[in-house]
Design a protein around this motif. Structure first.
Motif, short mmCIF file in Angstrom:
data_model
loop_
_atom_site.label_atom_id
_atom_site.label_comp_id
_atom_site.label_asym_id
_atom_site.label_seq_id
_atom_site.Cartn_x
_atom_site.Cartn_y
_atom_site.Cartn_z
N ARG A 96 0.81 -1.21 0.00
CA ARG A 96 0.00 0.00 0.00
C ARG A 96 0.85 1.26 0.00
O ARG A 96 0.57 2.21 -0.75
CB ARG A 96 -0.96 0.00 1.21
CG ARG A 96 -1.69 1.33 1.41
CD ARG A 96 -2.75 1.24 2.48
NE ARG A 96 -3.94 0.56 1.99
CZ ARG A 96 -4.93 1.16 1.33
NH1 ARG A 96 -4.86 2.45 1.06
NH2 ARG A 96 -5.98 0.48 0.93
N LYS A 97 1.85 1.34 0.84
CA LYS A 97 2.66 2.56 0.91
C LYS A 97 3.39 2.83 -0.41
O LYS A 97 3.46 3.96 -0.88
CB LYS A 97 3.64 2.48 2.08
CG LYS A 97 2.99 2.54 3.46
CD LYS A 97 4.02 2.51 4.55
CE LYS A 97 3.38 2.72 5.93
NZ LYS A 97 2.38 1.69 6.27
N VAL A 98 3.93 1.78 -1.00
CA VAL A 98 4.61 1.93 -2.29
C VAL A 98 3.62 2.37 -3.36
O VAL A 98 3.91 3.25 -4.17
CB VAL A 98 5.29 0.60 -2.70
CG1 VAL A 98 5.86 0.70 -4.11
CG2 VAL A 98 6.37 0.23 -1.70
N ALA A 99 2.43 1.76 -3.35
CA ALA A 99 1.41 2.12 -4.33
C ALA A 99 0.98 3.56 -4.19
O ALA A 99 0.83 4.29 -5.18
CB ALA A 99 0.20 1.19 -4.18
N ALA A 100 0.80 4.01 -2.94
CA ALA A 100 0.36 5.38 -2.70
C ALA A 100 1.38 6.39 -3.22
O ALA A 100 1.03 7.39 -3.86
CB ALA A 100 0.10 5.60 -1.22
N VAL A 101 2.65 6.13 -2.94
CA VAL A 101 3.70 7.06 -3.38
C VAL A 101 3.81 7.07 -4.90
O VAL A 101 3.91 8.13 -5.53
CB VAL A 101 5.06 6.68 -2.74
CG1 VAL A 101 6.18 7.52 -3.34
CG2 VAL A 101 5.00 6.89 -1.23
N ALA A 102 3.79 5.90 -5.52
CA ALA A 102 3.95 5.81 -6.97
C ALA A 102 2.77 6.45 -7.70
O ALA A 102 2.95 7.26 -8.63
CB ALA A 102 4.11 4.35 -7.39
N ILE A 103 1.56 6.11 -7.29
CA ILE A 103 0.38 6.66 -7.94
C ILE A 103 0.27 8.16 -7.68
O ILE A 103 -0.03 8.95 -8.58
CB ILE A 103 -0.90 5.94 -7.45
CG1 ILE A 103 -0.86 4.47 -7.84
CG2 ILE A 103 -2.14 6.62 -8.00
CD1 ILE A 103 -0.81 4.22 -9.33
N GLY A 104 0.54 8.55 -6.44
CA GLY A 104 0.48 9.98 -6.12
C GLY A 104 1.48 10.79 -6.92
O GLY A 104 1.18 11.90 -7.39
N GLY A 105 2.66 10.24 -7.12
CA GLY A 105 3.67 10.93 -7.92
C GLY A 105 3.23 11.08 -9.37
O GLY A 105 3.43 12.14 -9.99
N ALA A 106 2.62 10.04 -9.92
CA ALA A 106 2.15 10.09 -11.30
C ALA A 106 1.02 11.11 -11.46
O ALA A 106 0.96 11.85 -12.45
CB ALA A 106 1.69 8.71 -11.75
#
Length: 455
Positions: free
Chosen positions: A343-353
């Motif tokens: 979840r944390k990795v997904a949040a950072v990656a998606i948020g950055g995009a």
């Protein structure tokens, strides 16, 4: 197939789910978009059509998303792949794309609310409308807007990264009650202003001539606003319902959510229009930045306007955050469910995009309008239309059975709901989609073409 069979998070309490759904619905759609839509589309004429759409298409369409989400316990992409086949299984991608695009420019607008909150603390509102417009143009695009967009997205990423119970549910239990209390208090204050009676006449007394003359514009705008403000057509309600226990009464929860959302949108009008009329400002000024220009000028003209403006824009910022986390969760849930990403990795990656996609909207208002009109009047309505056709005509037995969980046999109510989806919801959305496409084409060949010509 990702990790769809792994233990799935759930809401800790019913209140947490309702507040999260209300928080998603009660955001910029209510406090930023709603007043300028009312102003642009003829005041009470738009309000009347909007309220009809909330009842006729909003409530049935919300239940469609609820039953799909809870039945599958999946994100929009996974949900449609489970219950549909052929081209229908790809409909979920429309919801993912819609949420992704909306949050990209939504975050930019949320950054404006932060800037105007700080502006109020500095007593920086300008009473002259021309000066207020110039001030907005300088603040709404460029490096300042990009930095605030980044700040807002960082907060959204942080909340979503902590998950359903420790992140989203905890945050909305604080934010939503604060929004309700502040908006009611500000409406009571607006009632005392000298322009209140004129504002209420404009806001609450429909001009039937306006409806007859402008229905081609009012219809798609009202349909898009109804979907936008209820967070429909963007996968939020599918995703949030996927975290629900099987014994929840979906119809009851949906009615509560829509009641809160519509009430806050309505009360926002009782705040904004008395302020504008008291300051002698035309509420019909068009554009995404209209409410910032008009209200900032009005606050600059009022005694203690800096304090009132600080409270108002601060409330909008809170509401924007409660909605943004729901949009982010739609895309993050897909990456978690289907790709097995932490979840944390997904949040950072998606948020950055999403932040990167939002940079064009932060550099020019025409580009923000380009994204906004496409998402609001085409993608939102298209996703809702296709899902309604699928559930109403192909999955009606499944949908009625799922809606009845936790309530017992629905009897005639379940049949009435499905026919509401099959006919009025689908017909209204078809008309709204056609008119929305035509309006978007006018934008592309008008303001956007002029913008391209000036490059």
């Amino acid at each position: 197939m990702g990790i769809a069979d792994a233990p799935r998070e759930q809401w800790a309490t019913r209140v947490g789910f309702i507040f999260a759904a209300v928080g998603s619905a009660v955001g910029l759609g209510n406090i930023w978009r709603f007043p300028f839509q009312v102003g642009q589309e003829g005041g009470a004429a738009f309000l009347l059509i909007y309220l009809l759409f909330i009842a006729i298409i909003g409530f049935p369409a919300m239940l469609v998303e609820f039953v799909v989400g809870r039945y599958t316990e999946r994100n929009p992409v996974g949900a449609l792949e489970e219950i549909a086949s052929g081209v229908w299984s790809y409909v979920g991608w429309i919801f993912i794309a819609t949420g992704f695009i909306i949050l990209s420019y939504y975050s930019v607008v949320a950054g404006w609310t932060i800037r105007y909150t700080l502006l109020g603390l500095q007593d920086g509102y300008l009473a002259d409308a021309g000066e207020a417009e110039s001030q907005f143009v300088s603040l709404a695009s460029g490096l300042d807007a990009i930095l605030l967009h980044a700040l807002f997205m960082a907060v959204v990423i942080g909340i979503v990264a902590y998950g359903i119970q420790r992140g989203i549910e905890l945050a909305v239990k604080v934010m939503v009650p604060a929004i309700i209390v502040i908006t009611v208090g500000m409406a009571a204050y607006a009632f005392t202003l000298e322009g209140a009676s004129e504002a209420y006449a404009y806001y609450l007394s429909p001009d039937w001539g306006v409806i007859a003359a402008e229905w081609q514009s009012i219809l798609p705008a009202a349909a898009g606003q109804a979907f936008f403000t209820l967070s429909l057509g963007m996968g939020v309600m599918i995703t949030y319902a996927s975290y629900l226990a099987q014994d929840r009464n979906l119809a009851e929860d949906g009615a509560i959510i829509i009641g809160f959302d519509t009430a806050i949108a309505f009360v926002t009008g009782l705040i904004v229009f008395p302020i504008l009329f008291t300051a002698g400002i035309d509420p019909a000024d068009p554009g995404a930045g209209a409410i910032f220009v008009s209200l900032a000028a009005a606050f600059g003209d009022l005694t203690l306007g800096w304090l009132l403006g600080t409270i108002f824009f601060g409330t909008v910022a809170i509401a924007a955050l409660s909605s943004a986390i729901s949009l982010m969760e739609v895309v993050v849930s897909y990456v978690i469910d289907e790709r097995g990403v932490d979840r944390k990795v997904a949040a950072v990656a998606i948020g950055g995009a999403i932040f990167l996609l939002g940079i064009p909207s932060a550099t020019d208002l025409v580009l923000l309008d380009l994204f906004d009109l496409f998402a609001d009047q085409i993608l939102l309505v298209l996703g809702g239309l296709l899902l309604s056709i699928l559930v109403g005509w192909s999955l009606s037995d499944l949908a009625i059975a799922e809606l009845g969980r936790g309530t017992g046999d629905l009897g005639a109510y379940g049949t009435a709901w499905i026919w509401a989806v099959r006919i009025p919801v689908i017909l209204v959305l078809i008309v709204a989609l056609i008119l929305g496409i035509l309006e978007y084409w006018e934008f592309l060949t008008g303001p956007f073409a002029e913008w391209l010509g000036d490059l």
